[in-house]
Design a protein around this motif. Structure first.
Motif, PDB file in Angstrom:
ATOM      1  N   PHE A  63       0.794  -1.232   0.000  1.00  0.00           N
ATOM      2  CA  PHE A  63       0.000   0.000   0.000  1.00  0.00           C
ATOM      3  C   PHE A  63       0.822   1.276   0.000  1.00  0.00           C
ATOM      4  N   GLU A  66       5.296   3.000  -3.733  1.00  0.00           N
ATOM      5  CA  GLU A  66       4.622   3.420  -4.963  1.00  0.00           C
ATOM      6  C   GLU A  66       4.749   2.372  -6.078  1.00  0.00           C
ATOM      7  N   TRP A  68       4.545  -0.710  -5.868  1.00  0.00           N
ATOM      8  CA  TRP A  68       3.523  -1.745  -5.727  1.00  0.00           C
ATOM      9  C   TRP A  68       2.127  -1.141  -5.761  1.00  0.00           C
ATOM     10  N   SER A  69       1.948  -0.039  -5.012  1.00  0.00           N
ATOM     11  CA  SER A  69       0.591   0.478  -4.824  1.00  0.00           C
ATOM     12  C   SER A  69       0.000   0.947  -6.158  1.00  0.00           C
ATOM     13  N   TRP A  73      -3.621  -0.425  -7.242  1.00  0.00           N
ATOM     14  CA  TRP A  73      -4.821   0.402  -7.416  1.00  0.00           C
ATOM     15  C   TRP A  73      -5.281   0.395  -8.864  1.00  0.00           C
TER      16      TRP A  73
END
Lengths: 310, 425
Positions: A63, A66, A68-69, A73
């Motif tokens: 989460f 960046e 990964w998130s 999303w």
């Protein structure tokens, strides 16, 4: 039975025996792997493959890093688009087809029913291949067909453009699976006793009114089930996108959904190494999202629906 | 509406069935001296059965060799599982770089430093299967693939075109094809993304970044993806877009192959492995030329990418025979046999090998006049997140699609690298 009364309530051994096979198999192959995968999401492997405990570290990475998130999303929002298209296109068309099929005057309904259910029974790989051939800009038949009706200027390589790829794939999926809501709703419509509709018609209602005032309220529970099935299936979807766009779900991740995102994280992709820990974390998030959706649905919608018995 | 859980479940069951099957095989009394080779090259099964294994058995009749391939996409995860579970074959085909390095670090592969014949390989050839400190090599290099361009000789003759040597000539040729004929000048699609990076960026790039020098500079941090060499590579790639097939954004790799092998395209940015496909499918004469050089450059560079190696399972029960087989793989005889059985896969050893396939020979001739390098994202640089190789696929495809400028592509690649790789920070 005096014997039974004397010993009080004897332990119902037979129930345990009857339940045992299902419980054992289900626990072994569903509950245990699920719990173990949740456990693995709290671990991270090192170079030698040994796992070490990191608590919520993997979730933090997912989460707040960046790298990964952003992917997460993006995949989640694409997944909601996929779901929205199924809810707005697949289920209304399924309802319409079911309503038409259940009209008393339709001839050859078995042929229609079978024809419309056929794609659902075909392998996703074949569906993906066939549609890619149809829409292929080099030798696809789509362009020729558009040419015949004078709309060739509207032809585009839909599967290859960032703006159209996801919608196109969603519609292919709708085409394939529209048979399922159709069959479920059709079965529900057949269950409605004819006395109800006949009475309404004698009272002066037309077919339109009969459908919306009598039949529709009676099949609402089925529509609820159809929605929840669509939700679960869409958030577990993977194969059609993998078959058409590959594991990197291009262009520029425009068709990336939770399933393909999870695949890359767990199994790796090309030079990207797979990761058990992060893979389990993504899988846990998918589980949570689906669980939340189902819970909201059951408490907010399903409980308010009345079951009618005739 | 089948699901990922269904998919994973099927995978698990398959793995379980495969595991049981292989453990039954393993526990069955096998003849002494049986070697099983794990591979992703299921296309090559016939060649191993008919040519390679019989040739080996002429010298070592007592060692039985079984080639046991599986589909390429399953290989990496399957071999990890098999090695970890102790059900893998004695010899393991090695993917280049990190996938195999991880297997070595986990103790699944042994050092091959002392195998007889290892002295026949250069350090560049061994780089794909050597530890970062250069001390241990864990797979014998088997084959490389070379990038370049395959062209339709008949279309070139029909339109009176000559083979381009410089980039300006290349662009003039594709312009002429587009102006004078209905043929597609360049057969390339961006739908699968990897061709954009592999057949595009990594194909023409070595000329810009000076091969090995540029690749090493990226690793030690003295060069960045935002440097002119890389931006110019993407610029050259972007210039291809107007000459690619109609709807190339949705054109997949098999479409591209068909477009060329049906004689509808003039130039095909190629990997040498395509030779075999076209030998079977194209009924016209085709030739090959190396990546055209940019203006004012006299020396040339090619991507001669280490692709396949062979390692020994550290827990093999038949270590001695495995070593015998491995030193044969390092020999001149194997190199000649393999290269001719599979045109387009070139031996990495220093043995002098003569090829019967003219186009394959053309590719391998470039080694004499141009300097070889490997794809610049493969060693070390694709270890982080975001994965550099995936990023290169994505941005190269976007450059072709026109949704990203060359400068943006460069910035994106460098940003990803900067995020985790110390020499670039």
């Amino acid at each position: 039975m005096p014997g039974f009364a004397k010993s009080g309530k004897r332990f119902p051994t037979h129930i345990v025996v009857f339940l045992a096979p299902a419980v054992i198999v289900y626990t072994l192959f569903m509950i245990y792997p699920l719990l173990d995968s949740l456990r693995v999401s709290f671990y991270t492997p090192d170079d030698t493959g040994a796992l070490s405990f990191v608590g919520l570290g993997n979730y933090e990475t997912l989460f707040f890093d960046e790298n990964w998130s952003k992917g997460f999303w993006n995949a989640l929002s694409n997944n909601f688009i996929l779901f929205a298209i199924h809810m707005l296109v697949q289920n209304p068309i399924g309802l319409l087809l079911a309503a038409l099929l259940s009209l008393p005057t339709v001839r050859g309904r078995n042929i229609y029913r079978t024809a419309m259910f056929l794609p659902t029974m075909m392998s996703v790989v074949i569906i993906g291949f066939v549609w890619q051939l149809i829409l292929n800009p080099l030798w696809g038949v789509a362009e020729t067909l558009l040419d015949i009706i004078g709309m060739v200027d509207y032809f585009q390589p839909w599967l290859g453009q960032e703006s159209t790829a996801l919608v196109t794939i969603s519609l292919i999926s709708v085409w394939q699976f529209v048979g399922i809501p159709m069959m479920l709703i059709y079965a529900a419509l057949l269950n409605i006793p004819e006395e109800l509709t006949e009475a309404a018609i004698i009272d002066g209602a037309n077919h339109w009114q009969v459908f919306w005032r009598i039949k529709f309220p009676l099949i609402l529970p089925t529509l609820g089930i159809v929605s929840i099935l669509t939700f679960v299936a869409n958030f577990n979807a993977f194969d059609l996108i993998y078959a058409i766009k590959g594991g990197l779900a291009g262009p520029n991740f425009a068709t990336d959904i939770m399933g393909t995102f999870f695949y890359r994280v767990l199994f790796g992709f090309q030079l990207q190494m797979g990761s058990n820990g992060m893979g389990a974390t993504v899988a846990a998030m998918m589980f949570l999202i689906i669980l939340t959706g189902v819970i909201i649905f059951f408490f907010a919608v399903q409980r308010r629906l009345l079951r009618h018995s005739f | 509406m089948t699901s990922i859980t269904g998919f994973a479940r099927k995978g698990l069951m398959l793995a379980a069935v495969a595991g049981v099957a292989t453990s039954m095989l393993a526990s069955a009394p096998v003849a002494a001296g049986t070697l099983k080779i794990e591979s992703w090259r299921n296309d090559d099964l016939q060649i191993w059965m008919d040519k390679i294994i019989p040739a080996f058995n002429k010298m070592h009749a007592d060692i039985k060799v079984v080639f046991d391939p599986m589909p390429p996409a399953d290989y990496n995860s399957a071999i990890n599982t098999k090695l970890a579970g102790g059900t893998s074959g004695d010899l393991v085909t090695c993917r280049p770089f990190d996938a195999s390095l991880a297997l070595y670090k986990q103790g699944h592969l042994t050092s091959v430093n002392n195998i007889k014949g290892m002295e026949n390989f250069s350090s560049v050839a061994k780089s794909a299967w050597t530890t970062d400190d250069g001390k241990v090599t864990f797979c014998v290099p088997m084959a490389s693939v070379i990038h370049g361009f395959i062209y339709n000789k008949e279309i070139f003759a029909e339109l009176g075109l000559s083979v381009p040597k410089t980039e300006a000539e290349f662009m003039a040729v594709v312009k002429a094809v587009k102006a004078k004929s209905k043929y597609t000048p360049i057969a390339l699609g961006s739908s699968d993304q990897w061709e954009a990076a592999t057949m595009g960026f990594q194909n023409i790039g070595p000329n810009y970044w000076k091969g090995e020098a540029g690749r090493q500079a990226l690793i030690d941090g003295s060069a960045k993806y935002t440097d002119a060499a890389y931006v110019n590579t993407w610029k050259a790639l972007a210039a291809w877009a107007p000459y690619m097939g109609k709807g190339y954004k949705a054109q997949k790799y098999p479409d591209t192959q068909n477009l060329f092998s049906l004689g509808r395209a003039a130039i095909y940015p190629a990997g040498s492995w395509d030779i075999n496909t076209f030998n079977g499918q194209a009924d016209f004469k085709f030739g090959a030329f190396p990546p055209p050089t940019p203006a004012g450059q006299s020396d040339c560079y090619i991507s001669d990418h280490t692709d396949i190696g062979l390692g020994i399972n550290a827990h093999s029960k038949n270590m001695k025979d495995a070593e015998v087989f491995m030193s044969w793989v390092a020999s001149a005889e194997f190199a000649e046999l393999y290269a001719n059985a599979l045109p387009g896969f070139f031996p990495l050893s220093n043995h002098k090998v003569s090829l019967k396939d003219p186009v394959a020979q053309e590719f391998v001739n470039w080694r004499g006049k141009c300097k070889s390098t490997i794809r610049n994202s493969y060693q070390i640089l694709s270890r982080g997140k975001p994965n550099l190789e995936n990023t290169l696929w994505n941005v190269s495809a976007q450059v072709l699609n026109g949704s990203m400028t060359p400068a943006q592509a460069a910035a994106e690649a460098e940003k990803g690298l900067k995020g985790w790789y110390k020499p670039h920070q």
